[in-house]
Design a protein around this motif. Structure first.
Motif, PDB file in Angstrom:
ATOM      1  N   CYS A   1      -6.844  -1.873   1.535  1.00  0.00           N
ATOM      2  CA  CYS A   1      -5.908  -2.574   2.523  1.00  0.00           C
ATOM      3  C   CYS A   1      -6.925  -2.639   3.561  1.00  0.00           C
ATOM      4  O   CYS A   1      -7.012  -0.765   3.596  1.00  0.00           O
TER       5      CYS A   1
ATOM      6  N   CYS B   1      -5.448  -1.781   6.645  1.00  0.00           N
ATOM      7  CA  CYS B   1      -4.963  -0.408   8.180  1.00  0.00           C
ATOM      8  C   CYS B   1      -5.572   0.208   7.540  1.00  0.00           C
ATOM      9  O   CYS B   1      -6.163   1.364   9.090  1.00  0.00           O
ATOM     10  N   HIS B   2      -6.175   0.790   6.769  1.00  0.00           N
ATOM     11  CA  HIS B   2      -6.750   1.721   6.712  1.00  0.00           C
ATOM     12  C   HIS B   2      -7.535   2.704   5.620  1.00  0.00           C
ATOM     13  O   HIS B   2      -8.315   3.944   5.957  1.00  0.00           O
ATOM     14  N   GLY B   3      -7.878   1.387   5.082  1.00  0.00           N
ATOM     15  CA  GLY B   3      -9.377   1.570   4.547  1.00  0.00           C
ATOM     16  C   GLY B   3      -9.407   2.006   3.060  1.00  0.00           C
ATOM     17  O   GLY B   3     -10.204   1.985   1.835  1.00  0.00           O
ATOM     18  N   ALA B   4      -7.469   1.858   2.247  1.00  0.00           N
ATOM     19  CA  ALA B   4      -7.193   2.714   1.184  1.00  0.00           C
ATOM     20  C   ALA B   4      -7.512   1.271   0.281  1.00  0.00           C
ATOM     21  O   ALA B   4      -7.674   0.464   0.534  1.00  0.00           O
TER      22      ALA B   4
ATOM     23  N   HIS C   1       0.238   3.898   0.698  1.00  0.00           N
ATOM     24  CA  HIS C   1      -0.073   4.451   2.387  1.00  0.00           C
ATOM     25  C   HIS C   1       0.387   4.832   2.786  1.00  0.00           C
ATOM     26  O   HIS C   1       1.597   5.488   3.755  1.00  0.00           O
ATOM     27  N   SER C   2       0.736   3.297   3.456  1.00  0.00           N
ATOM     28  CA  SER C   2       1.806   3.224   5.005  1.00  0.00           C
ATOM     29  C   SER C   2       2.537   2.053   5.015  1.00  0.00           C
ATOM     30  O   SER C   2       2.856   1.720   6.161  1.00  0.00           O
ATOM     31  N   GLY C   3       2.272   1.619   3.832  1.00  0.00           N
ATOM     32  CA  GLY C   3       3.111   0.228   3.665  1.00  0.00           C
ATOM     33  C   GLY C   3       2.291  -1.225   3.598  1.00  0.00           C
ATOM     34  O   GLY C   3       3.089  -2.702   4.131  1.00  0.00           O
ATOM     35  N   CYS C   4       1.000  -1.518   3.673  1.00  0.00           N
ATOM     36  CA  CYS C   4       0.333  -2.745   4.840  1.00  0.00           C
ATOM     37  C   CYS C   4       0.391  -3.079   3.305  1.00  0.00           C
ATOM     38  O   CYS C   4       0.589  -2.839   2.286  1.00  0.00           O
TER      39      CYS C   4
ATOM     40  N   PRO D   1      -7.246   6.254   2.170  1.00  0.00           N
ATOM     41  CA  PRO D   1      -5.947   7.890   2.543  1.00  0.00           C
ATOM     42  C   PRO D   1      -5.046   7.777   1.424  1.00  0.00           C
ATOM     43  O   PRO D   1      -3.992   8.605   1.213  1.00  0.00           O
TER      44      PRO D   1
ATOM     45  N   CYS E   1       1.278  -1.732  -0.202  1.00  0.00           N
ATOM     46  CA  CYS E   1       0.139  -0.081   0.355  1.00  0.00           C
ATOM     47  C   CYS E   1       1.230   1.285   0.029  1.00  0.00           C
ATOM     48  O   CYS E   1       2.049   1.190   1.170  1.00  0.00           O
TER      49      CYS E   1
END
Ligand code: FES
Length: 111
Positions: free
Chosen positions: A73, A75-78, A57-60, A90, A55
């Motif tokens: 994703c 982690c934060h819903g992307a 956004h932050s690597g998940c 995000p 991802c």
């Protein structure tokens, strides 16, 4: 011969077998921090989709949602479209995409 070393990174790499791909309709290969690939499809698909599932956004690691026809994703819903483009934040940057093909019983990906 002078550019042999440059060529290597662009060559097709075997990431798994068609049997593995057909079993789940996807194949996740985490080879190294710089080469992770998620191939989606089966041996009867017209086109295989291949992305780097990291991802932006932050690597998940994103997962394939076949019903929604998207990568998601947890982690934060992307969310990303099949071509890697961002569908929902995000995340802002698209997923990296790869070319994928099947040859004999192997799934190959080109960076
Ligand atoms: Fe994927 Fe944040 S790491 S949405």
């Amino acid at each position: 011969a002078a550019c042999a070393s440059k060529k290597v990174s662009r060559d097709w790499q075997t990431v798994g077998t068609v049997t593995d791909l057909d079993k789940d309709g996807q194949l996740l290969v985490q080879k190294s921090p710089t080469f992770n690939v998620l191939v989606v499809g089966t041996s009867v698909s017209e086109n295989l989709i291949a992305v780097d599932p990291t991802c932006t956004h932050s690597g998940c690691t994103v997962t394939w949602d076949g019903k929604g026809n998207k990568f998601a994703c947890r982690c934060h819903g992307a969310e990303y479209n099949t071509n890697g483009q961002v569908r929902r934040g995000p995340a802002r940057e698209p997923l990296k995409t790869y070319s994928a093909k099947i040859e004999n019983n192997s799934v190959l990906v080109k960076q």
